[in-house]
Design a protein around this motif. Structure first.
Motif, PDB file in Angstrom:
ATOM      1  N   THR A   1      55.478  39.588  37.757  1.00  0.00           N
ATOM      2  CA  THR A   1      54.890  40.543  38.700  1.00  0.00           C
ATOM      3  C   THR A   1      54.344  41.797  38.009  1.00  0.00           C
ATOM      4  O   THR A   1      53.525  42.499  38.587  1.00  0.00           O
ATOM      5  N   MET A   2      54.801  42.078  36.798  1.00  0.00           N
ATOM      6  CA  MET A   2      54.372  43.310  36.126  1.00  0.00           C
ATOM      7  C   MET A   2      52.992  43.140  35.495  1.00  0.00           C
ATOM      8  O   MET A   2      52.830  43.132  34.275  1.00  0.00           O
ATOM      9  N   TRP A   3      52.014  43.001  36.376  1.00  0.00           N
ATOM     10  CA  TRP A   3      50.621  42.968  35.955  1.00  0.00           C
ATOM     11  C   TRP A   3      49.981  44.329  36.209  1.00  0.00           C
ATOM     12  O   TRP A   3      50.402  45.069  37.096  1.00  0.00           O
ATOM     13  N   LYS A   4      48.938  44.618  35.447  1.00  0.00           N
ATOM     14  CA  LYS A   4      48.171  45.850  35.637  1.00  0.00           C
ATOM     15  C   LYS A   4      46.692  45.485  35.628  1.00  0.00           C
ATOM     16  O   LYS A   4      46.182  44.954  34.634  1.00  0.00           O
ATOM     17  N   ILE A   5      46.024  45.754  36.736  1.00  0.00           N
ATOM     18  CA  ILE A   5      44.606  45.416  36.845  1.00  0.00           C
ATOM     19  C   ILE A   5      43.821  46.627  37.353  1.00  0.00           C
ATOM     20  O   ILE A   5      44.367  47.494  38.046  1.00  0.00           O
ATOM     21  N   ARG A   6      42.565  46.645  37.007  1.00  0.00           N
ATOM     22  CA  ARG A   6      41.649  47.673  37.502  1.00  0.00           C
ATOM     23  C   ARG A   6      40.587  46.968  38.334  1.00  0.00           C
ATOM     24  O   ARG A   6      39.850  46.118  37.810  1.00  0.00           O
ATOM     25  N   VAL A   7      40.489  47.310  39.619  1.00  0.00           N
ATOM     26  CA  VAL A   7      39.629  46.551  40.534  1.00  0.00           C
ATOM     27  C   VAL A   7      38.940  47.478  41.521  1.00  0.00           C
ATOM     28  O   VAL A   7      39.333  48.637  41.708  1.00  0.00           O
ATOM     29  N   LYS A   8      37.939  46.922  42.165  1.00  0.00           N
ATOM     30  CA  LYS A   8      37.205  47.600  43.241  1.00  0.00           C
ATOM     31  C   LYS A   8      37.381  46.785  44.516  1.00  0.00           C
ATOM     32  O   LYS A   8      37.299  45.549  44.498  1.00  0.00           O
ATOM     33  N   ILE A   9      37.618  47.471  45.629  1.00  0.00           N
ATOM     34  CA  ILE A   9      37.759  46.798  46.923  1.00  0.00           C
ATOM     35  C   ILE A   9      36.363  46.608  47.507  1.00  0.00           C
ATOM     36  O   ILE A   9      35.720  47.569  47.942  1.00  0.00           O
ATOM     37  N   ILE A  10      35.869  45.371  47.507  1.00  0.00           N
ATOM     38  CA  ILE A  10      34.519  45.121  48.023  1.00  0.00           C
ATOM     39  C   ILE A  10      34.536  44.710  49.495  1.00  0.00           C
ATOM     40  O   ILE A  10      33.495  44.725  50.151  1.00  0.00           O
TER      41      ILE A  10
ATOM     42  N   ILE B   1      37.264  31.857  44.933  1.00  0.00           N
ATOM     43  CA  ILE B   1      37.670  30.593  44.321  1.00  0.00           C
ATOM     44  C   ILE B   1      38.884  30.774  43.422  1.00  0.00           C
ATOM     45  O   ILE B   1      39.340  29.800  42.803  1.00  0.00           O
ATOM     46  N   HIS B   2      39.412  31.990  43.336  1.00  0.00           N
ATOM     47  CA  HIS B   2      40.597  32.222  42.503  1.00  0.00           C
ATOM     48  C   HIS B   2      41.759  31.426  43.079  1.00  0.00           C
ATOM     49  O   HIS B   2      41.975  31.396  44.299  1.00  0.00           O
ATOM     50  N   PRO B   3      42.555  30.759  42.221  1.00  0.00           N
ATOM     51  CA  PRO B   3      43.642  29.910  42.731  1.00  0.00           C
ATOM     52  C   PRO B   3      44.813  30.680  43.326  1.00  0.00           C
ATOM     53  O   PRO B   3      45.665  30.072  43.982  1.00  0.00           O
ATOM     54  N   TYR B   4      44.845  31.996  43.117  1.00  0.00           N
ATOM     55  CA  TYR B   4      45.973  32.777  43.608  1.00  0.00           C
ATOM     56  C   TYR B   4      45.512  33.955  44.455  1.00  0.00           C
ATOM     57  O   TYR B   4      44.357  34.382  44.388  1.00  0.00           O
ATOM     58  N   ILE B   5      46.446  34.487  45.237  1.00  0.00           N
ATOM     59  CA  ILE B   5      46.208  35.653  46.081  1.00  0.00           C
ATOM     60  C   ILE B   5      47.249  36.709  45.753  1.00  0.00           C
ATOM     61  O   ILE B   5      48.434  36.391  45.540  1.00  0.00           O
ATOM     62  N   ILE B   6      46.829  37.976  45.670  1.00  0.00           N
ATOM     63  CA  ILE B   6      47.746  39.078  45.355  1.00  0.00           C
ATOM     64  C   ILE B   6      48.523  39.468  46.599  1.00  0.00           C
ATOM     65  O   ILE B   6      47.941  39.655  47.672  1.00  0.00           O
ATOM     66  N   GLY B   7      49.833  39.583  46.442  1.00  0.00           N
ATOM     67  CA  GLY B   7      50.689  40.062  47.520  1.00  0.00           C
ATOM     68  C   GLY B   7      51.263  41.423  47.162  1.00  0.00           C
ATOM     69  O   GLY B   7      51.889  41.579  46.106  1.00  0.00           O
ATOM     70  N   PHE B   8      51.044  42.427  48.015  1.00  0.00           N
ATOM     71  CA  PHE B   8      51.581  43.756  47.752  1.00  0.00           C
ATOM     72  C   PHE B   8      53.109  43.744  47.902  1.00  0.00           C
ATOM     73  O   PHE B   8      53.643  43.197  48.864  1.00  0.00           O
ATOM     74  N   LEU B   9      53.775  44.362  46.932  1.00  0.00           N
ATOM     75  CA  LEU B   9      55.219  44.565  46.994  1.00  0.00           C
ATOM     76  C   LEU B   9      55.504  46.005  47.391  1.00  0.00           C
ATOM     77  O   LEU B   9      54.650  46.892  47.235  1.00  0.00           O
TER      78      LEU B   9
ATOM     79  N   ASN C   1      52.219  45.958  39.305  1.00  0.00           N
ATOM     80  CA  ASN C   1      53.394  45.299  39.873  1.00  0.00           C
ATOM     81  C   ASN C   1      53.111  44.695  41.247  1.00  0.00           C
ATOM     82  O   ASN C   1      53.227  45.352  42.283  1.00  0.00           O
ATOM     83  N   PHE C   2      52.739  43.449  41.264  1.00  0.00           N
ATOM     84  CA  PHE C   2      52.450  42.728  42.500  1.00  0.00           C
ATOM     85  C   PHE C   2      52.743  41.245  42.280  1.00  0.00           C
ATOM     86  O   PHE C   2      52.821  40.772  41.144  1.00  0.00           O
ATOM     87  N   SER C   3      52.893  40.539  43.367  1.00  0.00           N
ATOM     88  CA  SER C   3      53.161  39.099  43.283  1.00  0.00           C
ATOM     89  C   SER C   3      51.865  38.314  43.364  1.00  0.00           C
ATOM     90  O   SER C   3      50.832  38.823  43.813  1.00  0.00           O
ATOM     91  N   LEU C   4      51.926  37.066  42.953  1.00  0.00           N
ATOM     92  CA  LEU C   4      50.791  36.145  43.033  1.00  0.00           C
ATOM     93  C   LEU C   4      51.266  34.854  43.676  1.00  0.00           C
ATOM     94  O   LEU C   4      52.262  34.259  43.252  1.00  0.00           O
ATOM     95  N   ASN C   5      50.561  34.446  44.720  1.00  0.00           N
ATOM     96  CA  ASN C   5      50.915  33.243  45.450  1.00  0.00           C
ATOM     97  C   ASN C   5      49.702  32.317  45.524  1.00  0.00           C
ATOM     98  O   ASN C   5      48.554  32.778  45.471  1.00  0.00           O
TER      99      ASN C   5
END
Length: 424
Positions: free
Chosen positions: A15-24, A90-98, A76-80
């Motif tokens: 879960t300890m991932w760090k990403i930089r993203v834009k909400i489109i 088309i990404h195989p996973y979805i981010i879940g907020f913790l 820090n987020f989960s991936l399901n």
């Protein structure tokens, strides 16, 4: 400090991932099972997208920090696994907020990074795309049915059916429901004769199966997931609107003037827009035989009884040896063939036309005259009439063919130097 991870490298083993993203894209949705949730589509600098979800228990905690178009660093987020028939990426996973996720603002991503990836209309029509994934579509609106009330999921809602055309003149049906239908219908009505390019984000591919073949595919809005814009200022729309031009010359004879449609209209002298007739407040108090009282109103200038100016609006029936068609000539073009300003024919007493059969001699003289019309085609069936002149004589008429259609295939042509739309 942990390094930024690419969205394409995210996997669910930690879960300890760090990403930089834009909400489109951001929307809220309600379901009986999950309650009210916040759903998002995120994109990183490489253009890779992933869906993210905030469950109902955390909505109040993060609602204030999340907005469409904002750029954030998530830690820090989960991936399901991503599944279902309404997948936004088309990404195989979805981010879940913790509850322990860290959300921090960062420098904005470029405005051009929108994640817009329009699919080929032919791929939708040929059923070569996986319908579990939502798609982006761009096209010019060429057909529109009146908005109607229909039943959907046991409830009555508004429905709007359109047809989009791409640069290859391939036609794609589109259906909009609910607020999307009313909003788009209202927006189209307010745009007059200009070409309307529609952009649908995250649309759902559907198949219609009747009792008999053929089966055909279309797109529709996917609840609140989708987004619809008309003529947005984006590079994709600019590129679509600036397709190569084609030039042709149409030679025809004026067979008649449609008097039922009138030959001029009253406009505001300031903004040139058509004025409206508004009944006076005391009209209900008048008798049945009394003359109806009204005043003029300019919607654009918001002025009662503005200064009036009559302008041409000629409905002509034209023909050649291949068939006939109808031309609608507005002020600038009509003046070229009449050699008179409209107010020179109406006189100084401006009022709404009372008898359309009362056609002036100057107009009647147009009948049986021959003309050439220079036409520039910038997109399929979007025609711009640049020049019109009278021919002294003509021994034959030529049918011009372009994009697979001939002169006689057009039902209504609007001719205008102000770039009025031509419908086929």
């Amino acid at each position: 400090m942990a390094a930024i991870t690419l969205v394409s490298d995210l996997k669910p083993f930690k879960t300890m991932w760090k990403i930089r993203v834009k909400i489109i894209r951001l929307w809220k949705q309600y379901s009986a099972a999950g309650g009210l949730t916040i759903e998002m589509v995120l994109i990183d600098y490489n253009g890779v997208k992933i869906n993210a979800s905030v469950k109902k228990d955390l909505v109040n905690q993060f609602d204030f920090f999340l907005s469409q178009g904002s750029s954030n660093i998530l830690i820090n987020f989960s991936l399901n696994p991503s599944c279902g028939s309404y997948q936004t990426t088309i990404h195989p996973y979805i981010i879940g907020f913790l509850s322990t996720i860290h959300v921090r603002s960062c420098d904005d991503f470029p405005d051009a990074l929108t994640g817009f990836e329009p699919v080929n209309c032919r791929d939708i029509l040929n059923s070569t795309l996986n319908t579990d994934y939502l798609v982006d579509v761009i096209g010019q609106i060429v057909e529109l049915t009146p908005i109607e009330v229909a039943s959907a999921n046991g409830k009555e809602t508004h429905k709007l059916t359109l047809e989009l055309r791409n640069e290859k003149d391939e036609r794609l049906p589109m259906v909009l429901w609910g607020n999307f239908a009313t909003d788009v219908s209202d927006a189209i009505q307010g745009r007059g004769e200009n070409a309307i390019i529609c952009v649908l984000r995250f649309g759902k591919i559907k198949v219609w199966k009747g009792i008999l073949p053929p089966v055909y595919y279309f797109v529709l809005n996917a609840y609140n997931v989708s987004d619809v814009e008309l003529n947005p200022l984006t590079p994709e729309v600019e590129a679509f609107a600036s397709l190569p031009s084609q030039l042709c010359i149409v030679m025809c004879t004026i067979a008649a003037i449609e008097s039922d449609m009138g030959w001029y209209y009253l406009s505001c002298k300031v903004c040139s827009k058509k004025v409206l007739n508004v009944p006076n407040d005391n009209i209900d108090e008048q008798g049945d035989e009394d003359e109806m009282g009204f005043h003029y109103y300019c919607v654009k200038c918001k002025v009662k009884n503005p200064r009036l100016m009559p302008r041409y609006k000629l409905h002509l029936v034209v023909l050649d040896n291949t068939g006939n068609s109808k031309f609608l000539l507005f002020d600038a073009i009509a003046m070229q063939i009449l050699n008179h300003l409209c107010n020179e024919l109406t006189g100084s007493n401006f009022e709404e036309m009372q008898d359309p059969e009362d056609i002036l001699l100057a107009l009647k003289d147009l009948v049986e005259k021959k003309f050439t019309v220079q036409i520039v085609q910038r997109t399929p069936h979007l025609l711009y009439f640049q020049h019109i002149r009278c021919c002294l004589y003509m021994t034959f008429i030529t049918a011009i063919c372009f994009w697979g259609f001939f002169l006689f295939s057009f039902e209504l042509w609007e001719i205008s130097l102000c770039y009025h739309l031509c419908y086929s």
